[in-house]
Design a protein around this motif. Structure first.
Motif, PDB file in Angstrom:
ATOM      1  N   UNK A 136       0.829  -1.200   0.000  1.00 17.25           N
ATOM      2  CA  UNK A 136       0.000   0.000   0.000  1.00 17.25           C
ATOM      3  C   UNK A 136       0.868   1.256   0.000  1.00 17.25           C
ATOM      4  N   UNK A 137       0.434   2.243  -0.796  1.00 19.72           N
ATOM      5  CA  UNK A 137       1.075   3.558  -0.797  1.00 19.72           C
ATOM      6  C   UNK A 137       0.115   4.530  -0.122  1.00 19.72           C
ATOM      7  N   UNK A 138       0.450   4.966   1.072  1.00 21.90           N
ATOM      8  CA  UNK A 138      -0.419   5.837   1.869  1.00 21.90           C
ATOM      9  C   UNK A 138      -0.364   7.276   1.370  1.00 21.90           C
ATOM     10  N   UNK A 139      -1.548   7.864   1.124  1.00 21.87           N
ATOM     11  CA  UNK A 139      -1.663   9.274   0.725  1.00 21.87           C
ATOM     12  C   UNK A 139      -2.864   9.882   1.438  1.00 21.87           C
ATOM     13  N   UNK A 140      -2.918  11.205   1.457  1.00 20.81           N
ATOM     14  CA  UNK A 140      -4.075  11.889   2.014  1.00 20.81           C
ATOM     15  C   UNK A 140      -5.274  11.763   1.091  1.00 20.81           C
ATOM     16  N   UNK A 141      -6.437  11.535   1.660  1.00 16.84           N
ATOM     17  CA  UNK A 141      -7.649  11.371   0.855  1.00 16.84           C
ATOM     18  C   UNK A 141      -7.950  12.632   0.049  1.00 16.84           C
ATOM     19  N   UNK A 142      -8.085  12.469  -1.254  1.00 14.77           N
ATOM     20  CA  UNK A 142      -8.432  13.588  -2.112  1.00 14.77           C
ATOM     21  C   UNK A 142      -7.268  14.480  -2.503  1.00 14.77           C
ATOM     22  N   UNK A 143      -6.082  14.174  -2.056  1.00 15.41           N
ATOM     23  CA  UNK A 143      -4.915  14.992  -2.398  1.00 15.41           C
ATOM     24  C   UNK A 143      -4.440  14.600  -3.797  1.00 15.41           C
ATOM     25  N   UNK A 144      -4.898  15.326  -4.783  1.00 14.46           N
ATOM     26  CA  UNK A 144      -4.710  14.916  -6.169  1.00 14.46           C
ATOM     27  C   UNK A 144      -3.237  14.823  -6.566  1.00 14.46           C
ATOM     28  N   UNK A 145      -2.394  15.703  -6.034  1.00 17.92           N
ATOM     29  CA  UNK A 145      -0.983  15.636  -6.404  1.00 17.92           C
ATOM     30  C   UNK A 145      -0.340  14.350  -5.868  1.00 17.92           C
ATOM     31  N   UNK A 146      -0.628  14.015  -4.607  1.00 21.53           N
ATOM     32  CA  UNK A 146      -0.057  12.798  -4.031  1.00 21.53           C
ATOM     33  C   UNK A 146      -0.646  11.544  -4.668  1.00 21.53           C
ATOM     34  N   UNK A 147      -1.933  11.596  -4.995  1.00 21.15           N
ATOM     35  CA  UNK A 147      -2.570  10.448  -5.643  1.00 21.15           C
ATOM     36  C   UNK A 147      -1.944  10.203  -7.019  1.00 21.15           C
ATOM     37  N   UNK A 148      -1.701  11.291  -7.752  1.00 24.41           N
ATOM     38  CA  UNK A 148      -1.052  11.173  -9.057  1.00 24.41           C
ATOM     39  C   UNK A 148       0.344  10.588  -8.914  1.00 24.41           C
ATOM     40  N   UNK A 149       1.088  11.052  -7.909  1.00 24.17           N
ATOM     41  CA  UNK A 149       2.425  10.501  -7.661  1.00 24.17           C
ATOM     42  C   UNK A 149       2.349   8.996  -7.411  1.00 24.17           C
ATOM     43  N   UNK A 150       1.405   8.600  -6.577  1.00 22.53           N
ATOM     44  CA  UNK A 150       1.259   7.184  -6.247  1.00 22.53           C
ATOM     45  C   UNK A 150       0.902   6.360  -7.479  1.00 22.53           C
ATOM     46  N   UNK A 175      26.492  12.455   6.898  1.00 23.67           N
ATOM     47  CA  UNK A 175      25.054  12.205   7.012  1.00 23.67           C
ATOM     48  C   UNK A 175      24.444  11.997   5.627  1.00 23.67           C
ATOM     49  N   UNK A 176      24.743  12.905   4.722  1.00 22.31           N
ATOM     50  CA  UNK A 176      24.137  12.878   3.394  1.00 22.31           C
ATOM     51  C   UNK A 176      24.499  11.600   2.649  1.00 22.31           C
ATOM     52  N   UNK A 177      25.773  11.252   2.627  1.00 23.30           N
ATOM     53  CA  UNK A 177      26.189  10.068   1.858  1.00 23.30           C
ATOM     54  C   UNK A 177      25.676   8.773   2.483  1.00 23.30           C
ATOM     55  N   UNK A 178      25.595   8.717   3.799  1.00 26.49           N
ATOM     56  CA  UNK A 178      25.070   7.505   4.449  1.00 26.49           C
ATOM     57  C   UNK A 178      23.597   7.315   4.119  1.00 26.49           C
ATOM     58  N   UNK A 179      22.839   8.395   4.201  1.00 29.57           N
ATOM     59  CA  UNK A 179      21.408   8.314   3.893  1.00 29.57           C
ATOM     60  C   UNK A 179      21.194   7.978   2.423  1.00 29.57           C
ATOM     61  N   UNK A 180      21.991   8.578   1.534  1.00 26.27           N
ATOM     62  CA  UNK A 180      21.840   8.286   0.106  1.00 26.27           C
ATOM     63  C   UNK A 180      22.166   6.833  -0.206  1.00 26.27           C
ATOM     64  N   UNK A 181      23.097   6.265   0.527  1.00 25.80           N
ATOM     65  CA  UNK A 181      23.439   4.862   0.317  1.00 25.80           C
ATOM     66  C   UNK A 181      22.320   3.936   0.799  1.00 25.80           C
ATOM     67  N   UNK A 182      21.717   4.285   1.933  1.00 23.78           N
ATOM     68  CA  UNK A 182      20.704   3.412   2.545  1.00 23.78           C
ATOM     69  C   UNK A 182      19.292   3.665   2.028  1.00 23.78           C
ATOM     70  N   UNK A 183      19.012   4.858   1.507  1.00 21.57           N
ATOM     71  CA  UNK A 183      17.715   5.209   0.915  1.00 21.57           C
ATOM     72  C   UNK A 183      16.502   4.841   1.782  1.00 21.57           C
ATOM     73  N   UNK A 184      16.387   5.401   2.987  1.00 21.68           N
ATOM     74  CA  UNK A 184      15.184   5.154   3.794  1.00 21.68           C
ATOM     75  C   UNK A 184      13.964   5.895   3.264  1.00 21.68           C
ATOM     76  N   UNK A 185      14.191   6.758   2.299  1.00 18.85           N
ATOM     77  CA  UNK A 185      13.127   7.479   1.603  1.00 18.85           C
ATOM     78  C   UNK A 185      13.589   7.702   0.173  1.00 18.85           C
ATOM     79  N   UNK A 186      12.668   8.063  -0.691  1.00 21.83           N
ATOM     80  CA  UNK A 186      13.022   8.486  -2.042  1.00 21.83           C
ATOM     81  C   UNK A 186      12.493   9.907  -2.235  1.00 21.83           C
ATOM     82  N   UNK A 187      13.357  10.913  -2.328  1.00 22.57           N
ATOM     83  CA  UNK A 187      12.888  12.265  -2.636  1.00 22.57           C
ATOM     84  C   UNK A 187      12.222  12.273  -4.012  1.00 22.57           C
ATOM     85  N   UNK A 188      11.011  12.789  -4.088  1.00 22.27           N
ATOM     86  CA  UNK A 188      10.235  12.729  -5.324  1.00 22.27           C
ATOM     87  C   UNK A 188      10.227  14.045  -6.089  1.00 22.27           C
ATOM     88  N   UNK A 189       9.652  15.081  -5.473  1.00 14.70           N
ATOM     89  CA  UNK A 189       9.502  16.357  -6.176  1.00 14.70           C
ATOM     90  C   UNK A 189       9.828  17.516  -5.238  1.00 14.70           C
TER      91      UNK A 189
END
Length: 546
Positions: free
Chosen positions: A371-385, A487-501
């Motif tokens: 499941x990809x969790x988004x806010x109900x009716x949030x068209x930008x996030x729904x489109x991303x998902x 910090x930056x390189x460790x996080x980029x290596x592990x990718x606990x999130x994906x920056x989208x937009x």
């Protein structure tokens, strides 16, 4: 008199004083709001949705304005600051020659009183200043202010810098500052409060303001509307000069509709696809990195924001901070969209495909539909998902969109009951420390089922934690850059999130009557809303066209 001033006078006649009517301000800078406001409350300690818009943008002042784009500190009631060698004492020099608008002199004693007032009434300390190592604040001279800490915490500066300062001779007599409405504010700002109604607010130029020659306008007026469409119409018709108004296409819906129409939408943050690292297979960095590579963030941005937003940098660091803070090694860690490479990487990491093309877990069982969790009716996030789901399906990973109302959406992210979720960064500031600290420091996390303040991915890493802690203990810029690089390189290596937009602030201008607003070419603010400290700089700098 200009048409704008006439319309303002019509709206406010019932509430204007005789003196104000006599003044007949010639140059009125008009702000339109896409919302209403409540009662006449000008308490600078009250939350932003409770006090009137001019309170902390035109009437009261802080020690400094810290630009969240680049961290530059603009002096206000403070003129300079310095950390001690052990970074446990901060000394701020306050400005000489400043008077409160009742004629009494401002001093460092007023600033010391303000901070100690927050300690006396903890409900006012919304930034948690006194919970983060601060032990005392004293005026050690008429223009010297000293902060003492029991442990180094240099990032706290932006919160100290932004605190609105109040006069001791007024507020020392106020016994319940939480409920105080402060209808006749005594402050140091460039404008003084004049009139109020449910339709319009007005402030007038402070004739004794400490910055000689400024402001250049005689008054600022706020109009209330019932939504974005009404606010936008006032700007298009030239009935307002500025509005913090979000539209889906600022170029096509606004700027191209008139020669005097422009916008300033600086990138101040990002939207992210958060991975719940407390749940398999999202607890595997190799899995997270591979599926990140399978997602075309450029297409996500294009579909969600019609080309207005760019794909975010895979570090999550905003464009204005990348040159200063990104280490050279980060370039090799950038996640670049490549579905074929992602497919190969998933298999190599132990996630094979079955005959039907479905991705299998390391146990050989078909992975569930995530499941990809988004806010109900949030068209930008729904489109991303939707775009993300289509991309992941191509590498054998199935998803479904999970729309939830705000309480369950935020609750799911914070309690760790989601698989993947789209949200903005729950942290941010004048350098990447603020984003990474609030997003990945252990103190902002919690066990699954408990509420995490802002570490939504529940990701922690000893190298990141150590570097963040060391960052707080130094004021040396070179050392801070080195630590942030870790910090930056460790996080980029592990990718606990994906920056989208990218995400923006939403300033729209009609420049038919005034110049001097912050722009991409002159970003002296980050385009923040009309009711916060940054707006003060705009109200000071706008000039009537000759």
């Amino acid at each position: 008199m200009k048409r704008t001033a006439l319309s303002v006078m019509t709206l406010l006649t019932a509430t204007l004083t005789a003196t104000a009517v006599a003044q007949q301000p010639k140059n009125v800078f008009t702000v339109v709001r896409s919302s209403q406001w409540g009662a006449q409350n000008l308490n600078p300690f009250a939350p932003g949705d409770q006090h009137l818009p001019p309170t902390n943008s035109a009437i009261y002042e802080s020690l400094f304005y810290v630009n969240p784009l680049d961290g530059k500190a603009t002096p206000v009631l403070g003129t300079k600051y310095n950390w001690s060698k052990d970074n446990k004492t901060l000394t701020i020099t306050t400005r000489d020659g400043v008077k409160w608008n009742d004629g009494k002199p401002f001093s460092a004693g007023d600033a010391a009183f303000t901070f100690n007032y927050l300690k006396q009434f903890p409900a006012l300390d919304t930034s948690g200043i006194w919970k983060n190592g601060l032990t005392s604040v004293k005026a050690t001279g008429s223009n010297t202010l000293t902060f003492a800490f029991d442990k180094p915490n240099t990032p706290i500066f932006q919160y100290l810098a932004g605190q609105m300062i109040v006069p001791e001779h007024v507020w020392s007599a106020i016994k319940d500052p939480v409920t105080e409405t402060n209808t006749k504010p005594v402050a140091t700002g460039p404008f003084t409060f004049d009139s109020y109604s449910q339709q319009a607010l007005r402030v007038l130029k402070n004739p004794n303001y400490w910055m000689k020659g400024q402001p250049y306008v005689d008054a600022v007026v706020w109009y209330a509307t019932n939504g974005n469409d009404a606010a936008l119409l006032k700007l298009l018709k030239g009935e307002a000069d500025y509005g913090y108004v979000g539209v889906s296409d600022p170029e096509g819906q606004y700027a191209k509709k008139g020669e005097n129409l422009s916008y300033y939408w600086p990138v101040t943050g990002d939207n992210y696809l958060y991975f719940n690292t407390a749940k398999a297979p999202f607890n595997d960095p190799a899995f997270r990195r591979a599926i990140s590579q399978a997602i075309n963030t450029k297409n996500v941005a294009e579909k969600a924001y019609a080309g207005v937003a760019d794909a975010a940098h895979s570090s999550g660091v905003i464009p204005a901070q990348q040159q200063q803070w990104l280490p050279a090694s980060a370039k090799n860690l950038e996640v670049k969209f490549d579905a074929v490479a992602a497919d190969t990487a998933l298999t190599k990491a132990g996630y094979k495909k079955n005959a039907q093309g479905r991705r299998l877990g390391k146990d050989g069982k078909v992975l569930p539909s995530f499941k990809i969790l988004v806010g109900a009716g949030w068209t930008d996030f729904i489109t991303m998902a939707q775009v993300i789901g289509e991309d992941l399906k191509k590498v054998g990973v199935n998803t479904q969109i999970d729309q939830q109302a705000w309480s369950s959406y935020a609750g799911g992210l914070q309690t760790g009951t989601y698989d993947m979720g789209i949200s903005w960064g729950w942290g941010g500031g004048p350098n990447p420390y603020y984003l990474y600290n609030q997003t990945f420091a252990p103190e902002y996390s919690a066990p699954v089922g408990k509420t995490a303040a802002s570490n939504l991915s529940r990701y922690t890493n000893p190298a990141v934690t150590k570097a963040l802690t060391a960052f707080k203990g130094t004021s040396d810029t070179a050392q801070q850059k080195k630590l942030m690089g870790t910090v930056i390189t460790t996080v980029m290596q592990d990718m606990p999130w994906l920056p989208l937009t990218d995400r923006f602030n939403f300033s729209l201008y009609n420049t038919a009557k005034f110049t001097g607003m912050p722009t991409k070419q002159n970003p002296y603010t980050a385009g923040e809303a009309d009711d916060v400290a940054a707006a003060r700089l705009m109200y000071l700098n706008v000039k009537p066209k000759q």
